[in-house]
Design a protein around this motif. Structure first.
Motif: not given
Length: 257
Positions: A27-28, A33, A51, A65-67, A162
């Motif tokens: 995620s981005s 990303k 991220a 990948l989470f923000r 997120t």
């Protein structure tokens, strides 16, 4: 609170520690990303909404990948989401089942592990602040408890995962270091990590687990230079973690472990 952390490892080390594979994309704010160049991270500032590779209870065999900065699913617009996420970087574990921003994620068991190799806090003396790096003596790579959610942008349909980092009352070492707030991240023992990720916990179980703070005698701390807040020098470098001494801290042995 906790707004600055590190993950100073390479991808194979991280994957081996969590027995999970890091996804090729994540995620981005504007789309996917790639993981290339993601690690190591010597210093991440939460207010840049980085991220971060996390492990969710629902998919424990993946690092995704989470923000940083949780956007609850009820946010109405990207403007609302951007405003809310500045206030959801940390969540007080004691009230996670009560606060609207976290309640649905907490009740749905959207728990996650936030991998880390250390975090940064500041000690306050009058108007001066002195940065410290804190890591663990017995876990080179450890987990901080978190919650996550997934928000759908109503304009584009993009799903944005997120997370928020959970905090609790500080142990004696962190209470001395972080003397302005006396809070610390919910660092998990290996046993608590397994429970957080794999067990079907009641609300009471969750709160009991998160109020059992990580023992101070299993932590290491040292003061560092003020490069971490420099406006002219990069802070995501190994030097940011290097020990640095201050005359004002010479008579405060309780800050060092």
């Amino acid at each position: 609170m906790c707004y600055h952390i590190s993950l100073a490892v390479d991808q194979p080390e991280l994957e081996n520690r969590f027995k999970a594979k890091l996804e090729a994309g994540g995620s981005s704010a504007g789309g996917s990303k790639p993981t290339a160049g993601l690690l190591p991270v010597y210093h991440a500032n939460a207010y840049q909404f980085p991220a971060w590779p996390i492990v969710t209870r629902q998919e424990p065999d993946k690092l995704q990948l989470f923000r940083w900065g949780l956007i609850p699913r009820w946010a109405k617009s990207i403007g609302d989401a951007d405003e809310i996420r500045t206030k959801t970087i940390n969540a007080r574990s004691e009230s996670m089942f009560e606060k609207p921003s976290y309640r649905s994620a907490a009740q749905a068991g959207k728990r996650c592990l936030i991998p880390s190799t250390g975090f940064y806090e500041w000690h306050t003396i009058g108007s001066k602040k002195f940065p410290f790096f804190i890591n663990l003596k017995d876990q080179p790579i450890f987990s901080i408890a978190g919650l996550y959610d997934e928000w759908a942008d109503p304009d584009t349909g993009e799903i944005m995962p997120t997370y928020t980092l959970l905090t609790t009352d500080a142990n004696p070492l962190l209470a001395a270091i972080h003397n302005s707030k006396q809070r610390m991240p919910c660092v998990l023992t290996p046993e608590a990590e397994q429970a957080w990720l794999h067990e079907d916990l009641s609300e009471k179980d969750v709160l009991d687990l998160l109020t059992s703070v990580y023992p101070a005698d299993r932590m290491h701390s040292h003061s560092i230079s003020k490069r971490i807040t420099s406006r002219t020098e990069p802070s995501d470098v190994p030097e940011v973690m290097a020990p640095s001494t201050y005359a004002e801290l010479a008579d405060k042995p309780e800050l060092f472990a």
